[in-house]
Design an enzyme around this catalytic site. Structure first.
Site, PDB file in Angstrom:
ATOM      1  N   GLY A 197     -12.836  -2.967   2.440  1.00  0.00           N
ATOM      2  CA  GLY A 197     -13.927  -3.784   1.911  1.00  0.00           C
ATOM      3  C   GLY A 197     -15.160  -2.902   1.750  1.00  0.00           C
ATOM      4  O   GLY A 197     -15.538  -2.180   2.678  1.00  0.00           O
ATOM      5  N   MET A 211      -9.320  -1.632   8.949  1.00  0.00           N
ATOM      6  CA  MET A 211      -8.877  -2.086  10.260  1.00  0.00           C
ATOM      7  C   MET A 211      -7.969  -1.096  10.996  1.00  0.00           C
ATOM      8  O   MET A 211      -7.365  -1.462  12.007  1.00  0.00           O
ATOM      9  CB  MET A 211      -8.185  -3.455  10.111  1.00  0.00           C
ATOM     10  CG  MET A 211      -9.108  -4.499   9.490  1.00  0.00           C
ATOM     11  SD  MET A 211      -8.348  -6.119   9.249  1.00  0.00           S
ATOM     12  CE  MET A 211      -8.067  -6.638  10.932  1.00  0.00           C
ATOM     13  N   GLU A 212      -7.841   0.132  10.481  1.00  0.00           N
ATOM     14  CA  GLU A 212      -6.899   1.070  11.124  1.00  0.00           C
ATOM     15  C   GLU A 212      -7.420   2.503  11.267  1.00  0.00           C
ATOM     16  O   GLU A 212      -7.064   3.206  12.227  1.00  0.00           O
ATOM     17  CB  GLU A 212      -5.578   1.159  10.311  1.00  0.00           C
ATOM     18  CG  GLU A 212      -4.773  -0.108  10.234  1.00  0.00           C
ATOM     19  CD  GLU A 212      -5.269  -1.058   9.141  1.00  0.00           C
ATOM     20  OE1 GLU A 212      -5.937  -0.591   8.205  1.00  0.00           O
ATOM     21  OE2 GLU A 212      -5.000  -2.273   9.239  1.00  0.00           O
ATOM     22  N   GLU A 249       0.817  -1.214   0.000  1.00  0.00           N
ATOM     23  CA  GLU A 249       0.000   0.000   0.000  1.00  0.00           C
ATOM     24  C   GLU A 249       0.860   1.278   0.000  1.00  0.00           C
ATOM     25  O   GLU A 249       0.344   2.354  -0.296  1.00  0.00           O
ATOM     26  CB  GLU A 249      -0.949  -0.010   1.209  1.00  0.00           C
ATOM     27  CG  GLU A 249      -1.991  -1.122   1.091  1.00  0.00           C
ATOM     28  CD  GLU A 249      -2.801  -1.364   2.360  1.00  0.00           C
ATOM     29  OE1 GLU A 249      -3.961  -1.776   2.242  1.00  0.00           O
ATOM     30  OE2 GLU A 249      -2.279  -1.158   3.472  1.00  0.00           O
ATOM     31  N   ASP A 278     -12.534  -5.311  -2.215  1.00  0.00           N
ATOM     32  CA  ASP A 278     -13.401  -6.493  -2.089  1.00  0.00           C
ATOM     33  C   ASP A 278     -14.744  -6.034  -1.533  1.00  0.00           C
ATOM     34  O   ASP A 278     -14.904  -4.875  -1.154  1.00  0.00           O
ATOM     35  CB  ASP A 278     -12.743  -7.524  -1.155  1.00  0.00           C
ATOM     36  CG  ASP A 278     -12.493  -6.956   0.227  1.00  0.00           C
ATOM     37  OD1 ASP A 278     -11.370  -6.474   0.471  1.00  0.00           O
ATOM     38  OD2 ASP A 278     -13.424  -6.935   1.067  1.00  0.00           O
TER      39      ASP A 278
HETATM   40  N1  ADE Z   1      -9.570  -4.195   4.210  1.00  0.00           N
HETATM   41  C1  ADE Z   1      -9.779  -4.593   2.940  1.00  0.00           C
HETATM   42  N2  ADE Z   1     -10.817  -5.432   2.867  1.00  0.00           N
HETATM   43  C2  ADE Z   1     -11.286  -5.578   4.131  1.00  0.00           C
HETATM   44  C3  ADE Z   1     -12.332  -6.331   4.713  1.00  0.00           C
HETATM   45  N3  ADE Z   1     -13.101  -7.116   3.969  1.00  0.00           N
HETATM   46  N4  ADE Z   1     -12.524  -6.238   6.049  1.00  0.00           N
HETATM   47  C4  ADE Z   1     -11.729  -5.446   6.797  1.00  0.00           C
HETATM   48  N5  ADE Z   1     -10.714  -4.730   6.309  1.00  0.00           N
HETATM   49  C5  ADE Z   1     -10.502  -4.784   4.977  1.00  0.00           C
END
Ligand code: ADE
Length: 252
Positions: free
Chosen positions: A80, A190-191, A13, A214
């Site tokens: 996501g 997640m951050e 990234e 995703d």
């Molecule tokens: N970062 C990228 N895709 C993710 C997902 N599905 N869940 C949490 N963090 C993500």
């Protein structure tokens, strides 16, 4: 005047940013992390790999703010998609961030950060506007260049809520439950909200930019890995390069 901090959770990234730093950039190692200090596309920067998750992001944000005379922080990476409007290949710039896994009920309200009296942290409007503008330019160029085989022909750029938690959502049922609970959340990562909380506590302006890799469903692992390997770099550098070259972030 202070530096711009650019943070990412995974090497892919931020790899192109590290490679593009002017010669003479220095590395300082603190708390098992490398902080690269130098000039990127004309802008004084510190770039660091936070690693994945809220604790890692909070620790990294605290270090850059305390050790590197930082005046702004940008977190960049993948996410996501959660909201039905948000598709793989789109870009999301946060207007605010929240921690979807924070739950200290019955002591505090659901999602409330205990003793801060708030659920959401607002991103800096000026910094976010610059990212939105640059992401819009990138999306138009990307589409006119035919995009890439695994990305949509016309990426959209969104501005709204990002939800953060210590969970990689790879499950249709969990994604559905989060969509019901947080109907205005555009994407999951997640951050971001952990970095946002630290920046809020230090009074440092911040922004978060995420590319949708995703749909947080059963295919999320494969889609995320494919996007990370093939496209993460293209987006990050493609959006940040014109912004930094413009000089808009050269001065605090
Ligand atoms: N970062 C990228 N895709 C993710 C997902 N599905 N869940 C949490 N963090 C993500």
């Amino acid at each position: 005047m202070g530096r711009l901090a650019i943070l990412g959770a995974l090497h892919e990234e931020i790899a192109d940013l590290l490679a593009a730093m002017d010669p003479g950039a220095e590395t300082r190692r603190i708390a098992m992390r490398d902080f690269q200090v130098g000039t990127l596309w004309g802008t004084p920067c510190v770039i660091a790999l936070s690693r994945i998750g809220k604790v890692a992001a909070a620790a990294t944000a605290s270090i850059v703010i305390q050790e590197f005379e930082v005046s702004r922080v940008i977190f960049t990476g993948l996410a996501g998609g959660l909201h039905p409007r948000v598709r793989v290949g789109d870009v999301v710039v946060a207007d605010a961030l929240m921690q979807h896994d924070m739950d200290a009920r019955p002591l505090f309200g659901r999602h409330e950060i205990p003793l801060l009296g708030r659920e959401r942290f607002d991103a800096d409007p000026a910094l976010s506007a610059l990212l939105l503008q640059s992401a819009g330019g990138f999306a138009r160029e990307f589409a006119s260049g035919g995009g890439q085989p695994s990305a949509p022909a016309q990426p959209q750029v969104h501005h709204g809520l990002i939800a953060t938690g210590d969970v990689f959502v790879n499950d249709n049922e969990l994604a559905h439950a989060l969509r019901e609970r947080l109907p205005d959340a555009l994407c999951l990562e997640m951050e971001g909200a952990a970095m946002a909380q630290v920046c809020h506590e230090f009074g440092i302006p911040f922004a978060v930019m995420r590319v949708i890799s995703d749909s947080a469903d059963h295919a999320a692992k494969a889609d995320f890995t494919d996007f990370l390997v093939n496209l993460a770099r293209v987006y990050t550098a493609g959006i940040l390069k014109p912004l930094l070259l413009s000089g808009a972030l050269r001065e605090a």
